[in-house]
Design an enzyme around this catalytic site. Structure first.
Site, PDB file in Angstrom:
ATOM      1  N   LYS A  70       0.798  -1.222   0.000  1.00 45.33           N
ATOM      2  CA  LYS A  70       0.000   0.000   0.000  1.00 45.33           C
ATOM      3  C   LYS A  70       0.835   1.280   0.000  1.00 45.33           C
ATOM      4  O   LYS A  70       0.384   2.321  -0.495  1.00 45.33           O
ATOM      5  CB  LYS A  70      -0.968   0.000   1.184  1.00 45.33           C
ATOM      6  N   GLY A 129      -6.906  -0.338  17.905  1.00 45.67           N
ATOM      7  CA  GLY A 129      -6.049  -0.856  16.850  1.00 45.67           C
ATOM      8  C   GLY A 129      -5.149   0.238  16.307  1.00 45.67           C
ATOM      9  O   GLY A 129      -5.460   1.428  16.438  1.00 45.67           O
ATOM     10  N   GLY A 131      -3.030  -0.531  13.173  1.00 44.60           N
ATOM     11  CA  GLY A 131      -2.483  -0.962  11.897  1.00 44.60           C
ATOM     12  C   GLY A 131      -2.904  -0.048  10.762  1.00 44.60           C
ATOM     13  O   GLY A 131      -3.425   1.053  10.975  1.00 44.60           O
ATOM     14  N   GLY A 132      -2.699  -0.527   9.535  1.00 51.23           N
ATOM     15  CA  GLY A 132      -2.996   0.290   8.371  1.00 51.23           C
ATOM     16  C   GLY A 132      -4.459   0.661   8.250  1.00 51.23           C
ATOM     17  O   GLY A 132      -4.799   1.812   7.949  1.00 51.23           O
TER      18      GLY A 132
END
Length: 272
Positions: A70, A129, A131-132
């Protein structure tokens, strides 16, 4: 009915370390339903530079990008839309006669769901969370005007960095904390995972919330969503996210916007 494959059939692809059938089923179902001369195929690669070069050189119309590519694709395209710039991550590339434009439809989908579900920027938000996908969710809330935010993540480095970028607070665990909108962007509750039977938030945290948002898409009715419905709390499901982001991709690739019913049918088939 989709026309028979021919020399002019347009190709769209996905690039991922571990491709799934979700995008392939979603897009090909709609191509067939709408009679579009397109076909969709998932790929993996160890050479993202060559893969994106192939997208450009072969006239591949659209390319969905998943982890771990990404960020790697950003210097390989010609233009980057604000949705991708907001989180420095791309999940969609459109090829217009060799000119590659990148965007992030996860970010766009979350922003649209915030509006569709009537969430208010005056509300507090807790994002579990770092992350991405959590970055996409957090940026979508921030850019929708949400200022009272908390990022909860075990990893203090990534969680703290994400919180600072968003202008939100950081905590290592949920504990007794809650918010008007609580969002799970961890794998807790994901089918096939070690925590598939667990809820990302306990019942007391859920009961104090106005809206529970679980980004986990498989299953759509996660333990968290089931618990929130039982408590009478409004919900936003991961199935809604994945369907809407895929619909955004579909429109960019084909120029056609499927109806909400068509998107729902395609999403159900893609996750079967």
């Amino acid at each position: 009915m989709r026309p028979p494959l021919n020399k002019d059939t347009r190709l769209c692809i996905s690039l991922a370390a571990r491709p799934s059938n979700i995008g392939t089923r979603f897009h090909n179902y709609l191509y067939d339903l709408l009679g579009l001369d397109f076909i969709y195929k998932a790929f993996t690669t160890t050479d993202i530079v060559a893969a994106i070069g192939g997208v450009r050189a072969l006239g591949i119309r659209g390319c969905s990008v998943s982890m771990p590519f990404k960020q790697d694709v950003i210097p390989l395209v010609d233009a980057v839309e604000g949705s991708a710039l907001a989180i420095n991550a791309v999940n969609t590339i459109v090829n217009d006669d060799g000119h590659l434009t990148a965007s992030n439809t996860d970010y766009i989908a979350v922003q649209r769901l915030i509006g569709e579900h009537g969430l208010r920027s005056s509300q507090s938000v807790l994002i579990h969370g770092s992350g991405g996908m959590a970055s996409a969710v957090g940026a979508a809330f921030r850019d929708s005007g949400f200022r009272d935010g908390l990022v909860v993540a075990r990893n203090a480095e990534t969680g703290g960095a994400m919180a600072r970028q968003l202008g939100y607070d950081y905590a290592g665990e949920v504990g007794s904390r809650t918010a008007d909108v609580i969002v799970n962007v961890t794998p807790i509750g994901m089918a096939g995972g070690p925590d598939e039977q667990r809820s990302a938030f306990d019942t007391s945290t859920i009961a104090k919330a106005d809206t529970v948002f679980d980004v986990v898409a498989l299953p759509s009715e996660t333990p968290l969503i089931v618990a929130a419905r039982a408590a009478g709390v409004k919900v936003i499901t991961g199935g809604e996210v994945i369907a809407l982001q895929a619909a955004e991709q579909f429109e960019r690739y084909t120029g056609m916007r499927p109806t909400a019913e068509q998107v729902a049918d395609a999403s159900a088939i893609s996750r079967a």
